[in-house]
Design a protein around this motif. Structure first.
Motif, PDB file in Angstrom:
ATOM      1  N   MET A  67      37.001  -3.480  82.075  1.00 42.82           N
ATOM      2  CA  MET A  67      36.796  -4.409  83.194  1.00 42.82           C
ATOM      3  C   MET A  67      35.431  -4.143  83.805  1.00 42.82           C
ATOM      4  O   MET A  67      35.097  -2.995  84.131  1.00 42.82           O
ATOM      5  CB  MET A  67      37.895  -4.210  84.243  1.00 42.82           C
ATOM      6  CG  MET A  67      37.708  -5.100  85.480  1.00 42.82           C
ATOM      7  SD  MET A  67      39.078  -4.951  86.644  1.00 42.82           S
ATOM      8  CE  MET A  67      40.399  -5.774  85.756  1.00 42.82           C
ATOM      9  N   ALA A 117      38.676   4.828  89.646  1.00 47.01           N
ATOM     10  CA  ALA A 117      38.828   3.857  88.559  1.00 47.01           C
ATOM     11  C   ALA A 117      37.632   3.877  87.626  1.00 47.01           C
ATOM     12  O   ALA A 117      37.779   3.814  86.394  1.00 47.01           O
ATOM     13  CB  ALA A 117      39.016   2.452  89.144  1.00 47.01           C
ATOM     14  N   TRP A 167      39.105   4.575  83.990  1.00 46.34           N
ATOM     15  CA  TRP A 167      39.410   3.377  83.223  1.00 46.34           C
ATOM     16  C   TRP A 167      38.665   3.240  81.888  1.00 46.34           C
ATOM     17  O   TRP A 167      39.238   2.689  80.941  1.00 46.34           O
ATOM     18  CB  TRP A 167      39.168   2.131  84.074  1.00 46.34           C
ATOM     19  CG  TRP A 167      40.211   1.947  85.147  1.00 46.34           C
ATOM     20  CD1 TRP A 167      41.185   2.827  85.502  1.00 46.34           C
ATOM     21  CD2 TRP A 167      40.370   0.806  85.983  1.00 46.34           C
ATOM     22  NE1 TRP A 167      41.930   2.324  86.531  1.00 46.34           N
ATOM     23  CE2 TRP A 167      41.466   1.082  86.839  1.00 46.34           C
ATOM     24  CE3 TRP A 167      39.700  -0.412  86.101  1.00 46.34           C
ATOM     25  CZ2 TRP A 167      41.896   0.167  87.797  1.00 46.34           C
ATOM     26  CZ3 TRP A 167      40.128  -1.319  87.057  1.00 46.34           C
ATOM     27  CH2 TRP A 167      41.218  -1.036  87.892  1.00 46.34           C
ATOM     28  N   PRO A 168      37.416   3.661  81.792  1.00 48.88           N
ATOM     29  CA  PRO A 168      36.752   3.495  80.481  1.00 48.88           C
ATOM     30  C   PRO A 168      37.512   4.140  79.332  1.00 48.88           C
ATOM     31  O   PRO A 168      37.558   3.600  78.228  1.00 48.88           O
ATOM     32  CB  PRO A 168      35.390   4.180  80.705  1.00 48.88           C
ATOM     33  CG  PRO A 168      35.130   4.013  82.166  1.00 48.88           C
ATOM     34  CD  PRO A 168      36.477   4.188  82.810  1.00 48.88           C
ATOM     35  N   PRO A 171      42.267   2.509  80.257  1.00 54.46           N
ATOM     36  CA  PRO A 171      42.422   1.327  81.116  1.00 54.46           C
ATOM     37  C   PRO A 171      43.888   1.058  81.435  1.00 54.46           C
ATOM     38  O   PRO A 171      44.754   1.172  80.560  1.00 54.46           O
ATOM     39  CB  PRO A 171      41.822   0.191  80.286  1.00 54.46           C
ATOM     40  CG  PRO A 171      41.917   0.668  78.869  1.00 54.46           C
ATOM     41  CD  PRO A 171      41.761   2.157  78.919  1.00 54.46           C
ATOM     42  N   PRO A 223      45.655  -3.506  86.501  1.00 52.73           N
ATOM     43  CA  PRO A 223      44.605  -2.891  87.323  1.00 52.73           C
ATOM     44  C   PRO A 223      44.897  -2.943  88.817  1.00 52.73           C
ATOM     45  O   PRO A 223      44.645  -1.975  89.539  1.00 52.73           O
ATOM     46  CB  PRO A 223      43.359  -3.712  86.972  1.00 52.73           C
ATOM     47  CG  PRO A 223      43.634  -4.246  85.605  1.00 52.73           C
ATOM     48  CD  PRO A 223      45.106  -4.516  85.584  1.00 52.73           C
TER      49      PRO A 223
END
Length: 393
Positions: free
Chosen positions: A1, A38, A42-43, A46, A50
């Protein structure tokens, strides 16, 4: 994202925390901490949802802050009632958050800063760079704004959409500065607002922003000098943005609920539709300014209308309309200078441009007015020199 999509989640997440009992300032701080987490997590891992992830982490951050500060008994009770991770209400408080950040108790500058922080998700550094102030100064401004609205009930906050639109337009008019493009950010936030409300005035504001933004590549010289609308290279205008803006405006006007933003967008559309300044439908521009004045009684709209009258009916008519207005209005002198030049009174116009340059609100405008004064003074001297040559030849 990507970063933009991540920031689109912020208002809704803050709204969830406030609805659960967190005060606005604590909720905003907790969400900012969750965003940092995040970006770290997240990378590589994920989340499936979200928004739910952000709510869970932000709520835990808030609970930790309450515990660490040994909050009052009421807050201790709030801690013990922590909802299970991932439990997210279906209610979307984003629109109320827009209204809260544009609360009437806030100054325009504070409302803009808080909107960029809480709704836009910009960092303190990005906002301070955009406004060319120290980061500590901006942090104090936002902190005072949070304190002022701390007792406002998010759920009971009336949806004063007109105030929200004015704040977003203030953001847009800041343009580009520092590391963030505030015009683009304002467009993003207004698109989000349109999706939430489907309101014709919100659509009108979005159309207005797009039509103005389409002209941006032609608005400045390579050296940073201001280029007036009449002198802009229209081949540089973004036709896709113009087409989108016109389509949005037509849809809003079709609802027959005319408002200030739609009227302004209609004027911008007429300028965008003309292949040159001379081909502008000035009669229609004046008519739309009449609508705008009827809606707002704005002195600025009356000033711009006088200039448009000067284009539609001749500079003498424009000067007559301008004479009815308060001469202390911003840009009143510059408008007189322009119309006097159109009338052929170069010497008078040059002197007015010099005065207008002293009154200019920014360096780019001052430089433009100064150049106009110099050009007209040179033009006014030329016939005198020719007469001297004839007499002495």
């Amino acid at each position: 994202m990507d970063d933009a999509h991540l920031r689109e989640l912020i208002p809704a997440v803050i709204g969830v925390l406030v609805r659960r009992g967190a005060d606005f300032a604590s909720a905003e701080d907790a969400v900012q901490e969750a965003l940092v987490k995040a970006l770290e997590v997240w990378p590589a891992d994920p989340p499936r949802d979200p928004r739910a992830w952000l709510v869970t982490v932000a709520w835990r951050k808030h609970v930790d802050a309450v515990r660490s500060e040994l909050a009052r008994q009421a807050r201790e009770e709030l801690v013990h009632e922590e909802p299970p991770p991932g439990s997210v209400t279906s209610v979307d408080d984003t629109l109320q958050l827009y209204a809260l950040c544009a609360h009437p108790s806030l100054t325009p500058a504070s409302a803009v800063a808080l909107t960029l922080r809480a709704v836009g998700g910009l960092t303190m550094r990005q906002i301070s760079e955009a406004y060319l102030v120290p980061e500590a100064t901006m942090a104090q401004r936002i902190s005072r704004a949070k304190a002022r609205i701390a007792t406002v009930d998010l759920g009971a906050e009336p949806r004063d959409l007109a105030t929200v639109l004015r704040v977003l337009y203030l953001v847009f008019n800041e343009g580009y500065s520092g590391s963030v493009d505030l015009a683009a950010e304002a467009i993003r936030l207004t698109r989000q607002l349109v999706a939430l409300t489907d309101d014709p005035e919100a659509i009108g504001l979005l159309a207005l922003m797009l039509l103005h933004h389409a002209r941006r590549p032609a608005r400045w010289t390579a050296a940073g000098g201001l280029v007036t609308l009449a002198e802009q290279d229209r081949a540089l205008w973004d036709t896709a943005l113009i087409a989108e803006g016109v389509e949005l405006l037509q849809g809003a006007l079709a609802r027959d609920e005319l408002g200030e933003m739609q009227a302004q967008a209609a004027i911008a559309a007429l300028h965008a539709d003309a292949r040159s300044a001379d081909e502008t439908d000035w009669v229609q521009v004046v008519q739309w300014y009449d609508e705008l004045v009827a809606l707002t009684s704005s002195p600025v709209a009356r000033l711009n209308r006088a200039v448009a009258v000067g284009e539609a009916d001749g500079p003498a008519a424009g000067l007559a309309a301008l004479a009815e207005l308060d001469a202390t209005l911003p840009r009143h002198t510059a408008a007189r200078a322009y119309l006097q030049a159109r009338l052929g009174n170069d010497a008078v116009a040059a002197d007015l441009y010099v005065t207008a340059a002293r009154e200019a609100i920014n360096a780019a405008e001052r430089d433009h007015l100064t150049r106009e004064a110099a050009r007209l003074r040179a033009s006014a001297r030329s016939p005198m020199m020719e007469r001297w040559i004839v007499r002495h030849s």
